[in-house]
Design an enzyme around this catalytic site. Structure first.
Site, short mmCIF file in Angstrom:
data_model
loop_
_atom_site.label_atom_id
_atom_site.label_comp_id
_atom_site.label_asym_id
_atom_site.label_seq_id
_atom_site.Cartn_x
_atom_site.Cartn_y
_atom_site.Cartn_z
N ASN A 48 0.88 -1.16 0.00
CA ASN A 48 0.00 0.00 0.00
C ASN A 48 0.92 1.22 0.00
O ASN A 48 1.54 1.54 1.01
CB ASN A 48 -0.91 0.00 1.23
CG ASN A 48 -1.83 1.21 1.27
OD1 ASN A 48 -1.45 2.32 0.94
ND2 ASN A 48 -3.07 1.00 1.71
N GLU A 79 -3.77 1.81 -3.03
CA GLU A 79 -3.81 3.26 -2.81
C GLU A 79 -2.92 3.99 -3.81
O GLU A 79 -2.03 4.75 -3.45
CB GLU A 79 -3.44 3.62 -1.36
CG GLU A 79 -4.62 3.49 -0.41
CD GLU A 79 -4.48 4.36 0.83
OE1 GLU A 79 -4.78 5.55 0.74
OE2 GLU A 79 -4.09 3.81 1.88
N TYR A 181 -7.69 -3.82 -2.58
CA TYR A 181 -7.62 -2.80 -1.54
C TYR A 181 -8.98 -2.78 -0.87
O TYR A 181 -9.93 -2.17 -1.36
CB TYR A 181 -7.26 -1.44 -2.15
CG TYR A 181 -7.28 -0.31 -1.16
CD1 TYR A 181 -6.83 -0.48 0.15
CD2 TYR A 181 -7.74 0.96 -1.53
CE1 TYR A 181 -6.85 0.56 1.06
CE2 TYR A 181 -7.75 2.01 -0.62
CZ TYR A 181 -7.31 1.81 0.67
OH TYR A 181 -7.33 2.84 1.57
N ASP A 221 -3.81 -4.83 0.70
CA ASP A 221 -4.24 -4.26 1.98
C ASP A 221 -5.66 -4.77 2.23
O ASP A 221 -6.62 -4.27 1.67
CB ASP A 221 -4.21 -2.73 1.88
CG ASP A 221 -4.70 -2.04 3.15
OD1 ASP A 221 -5.12 -2.75 4.08
OD2 ASP A 221 -4.68 -0.80 3.19
N ASN A 223 -7.13 -4.73 5.15
CA ASN A 223 -7.76 -3.88 6.17
C ASN A 223 -8.40 -4.67 7.30
O ASN A 223 -9.48 -4.33 7.78
CB ASN A 223 -8.77 -2.93 5.51
CG ASN A 223 -8.25 -1.50 5.46
OD1 ASN A 223 -7.61 -1.03 6.40
ND2 ASN A 223 -8.53 -0.82 4.36
N ASP A 341 2.64 4.64 5.10
CA ASP A 341 2.38 4.14 6.45
C ASP A 341 2.24 2.62 6.44
O ASP A 341 1.93 2.01 7.47
CB ASP A 341 1.15 4.80 7.07
CG ASP A 341 -0.09 4.69 6.20
OD1 ASP A 341 0.02 4.26 5.03
OD2 ASP A 341 -1.18 5.06 6.67
N HIS A 342 2.46 2.01 5.28
CA HIS A 342 2.51 0.56 5.12
C HIS A 342 3.88 0.17 4.59
O HIS A 342 4.49 0.92 3.82
CB HIS A 342 1.46 0.07 4.12
CG HIS A 342 0.04 0.31 4.51
ND1 HIS A 342 -0.84 -0.72 4.81
CD2 HIS A 342 -0.67 1.46 4.62
CE1 HIS A 342 -2.02 -0.20 5.09
NE2 HIS A 342 -1.94 1.12 4.98
#
Length: 364
Positions: A48, A79, A181, A221, A223, A341-342
């Site tokens: 991501n 993303e 995603y 991702d 989630n 942030d991943h």
């Protein structure tokens, strides 16, 4: 803002065009694909990027070095955050980058230059994009491993793209790879939160059951953090609230991605789909240093709070071929995250006929 590529003329005449492999028309979905080869991908990477364009502008040398070292056959990006082609008020083309304004053309040229330069010049890219700078996925595959077919939805329908460009599905001779995603669960019982995620999980379950004829590699991702071992601070995430709101169902309480309802649905998908979490298969113990793929901002209440929400999920039929599955970021200062942030997650499979290949041969 740092820039690693030379400026281009306004008419785009100096833009370097990506070189594509010889192609043929696939009658199943209309995609122009390269000739199939006898071998299939064995090395995979998912990431991501938290805006692929920003990573190209700001973090590309470091990420390029990582790609050169690992040398993946398939790169799955989530993303992307680049708008789909199409002028304002006109139908959009989720498979193409927006280029109808001066700024959009410049951004597209920056991206295409990056993907036309080594090591990415050896790959072909497929896009599935949202109408705005939101969500979106990309699948980047070495030209020597061109898939038989590529779809952009869970229904395997020609030309259709999932909302927000959340899916790319590539089919090879002996397996499929699904890059997703997953929508964030959100905090409330409202249209774009709990109901949207429930619908997504239901469709994913239907997909894995309907496509059981061929082994699946599902990455991206997702989630969701499956178990307590998959988050750094279970108590913190379980008790998390937004503005004091408490959902009517206690199983929906907590940090999105770590609610009991999401975790139960994810466990059910794995069980019914006969799927294996590749990382957890090889890493049984909690790793507080390098065991999480997402990390909170170094400043604020989420500092040091981390979750494992990026996965390689594979069919049980591929279990004995899993050699390596690693996360490549560590620490609360986001080392190895390349601006996102991943962090990247990698998977290496052995060849079907040689499952005992040494793990050290594939480490980087």
């Amino acid at each position: 803002m740092k820039r690693y590529f030379q400026p281009v003329e306004k008419d785009g005449s100096s833009a370097k065009k990506p070189t594509l492999s010889p192609s043929k028309k696939n009658s199943e979905n209309g995609e122009t694909l390269g000739e199939n080869t006898k071998t299939e991908p064995l090395k995979f990477l998912t990431w991501n990027a938290n805006s692929f364009l920003l990573r190209v502008k700001n973090d590309w040398p470091e990420f390029t070095n990582f790609i050169t070292g690992f040398d993946p056959d398939v790169i799955a990006i989530q993303e992307v955050r680049i708008p789909a082609a199409g002028s304002k008020g006109a139908p959009k083309n989720p498979g193409e980058l927006k280029d109808d304004t001066g700024s959009a053309r410049e951004e597209k040229q920056i991206m295409m230059r990056a993907l036309s330069s080594p090591p990415f010049s050896n790959y072909r890219v497929w896009w599935s994009l949202a109408d705005s700078k939101y969500a979106g996925t990309a699948l980047i595959i070495k030209k020597c491993f061109q898939p038989k077919a590529v779809f952009f939805n869970l229904d395997k329908k020609a030309s259709k793209h999932e909302p927000d460009g959340r899916v790319i599905l590539a089919e090879f001779e002996t397996f499929r790879i699904l890059n997703t995603y997953a929508p964030n669960n959100g905090w409330k019982e409202e249209e774009n939160s709990f109901p949207r995620r429930r619908k997504w999980d239901k469709r994913i379950l239907e997909f894995v059951l309907q496509c059981s004829d061929k082994p699946l590699i599902w990455c991206g991702d997702l989630n969701v953090s499956h178990e307590e071992i998959d988050v750094s601070h279970p108590e913190f995430f379980s008790a998390a609230k937004l503005n004091g709101y408490v959902p009517p169902n206690k199983e929906d309480c907590g940090q999105p991605g770590f609610t009991l309802a999401e975790r139960k649905r994810f466990a059910n998908i794995l069980k019914q789909g006969k799927l294996i979490d590749a990382y957890r298969l090889l890493h049984k113990e909690k790793d507080m240093e390098q065991g999480f793929s997402w990390s909170g901002h170094p400043i604020g209440k989420y500092r040091g709070k981390r979750m494992r929400i990026d996965y390689f999920i594979v069919s049980e039929k591929l279990k004995d071929r899993i050699l390596v599955c690693e996360m490549h970021g560590k620490g609360i200062e986001l080392q190895g995250f390349y601006g996102s942030d991943h962090c990247p997650v990698t998977l290496v499979l052995s060849e079907a006929s040689s499952i005992n290949t040494r793990e050290s041969d594939f480490s980087i």
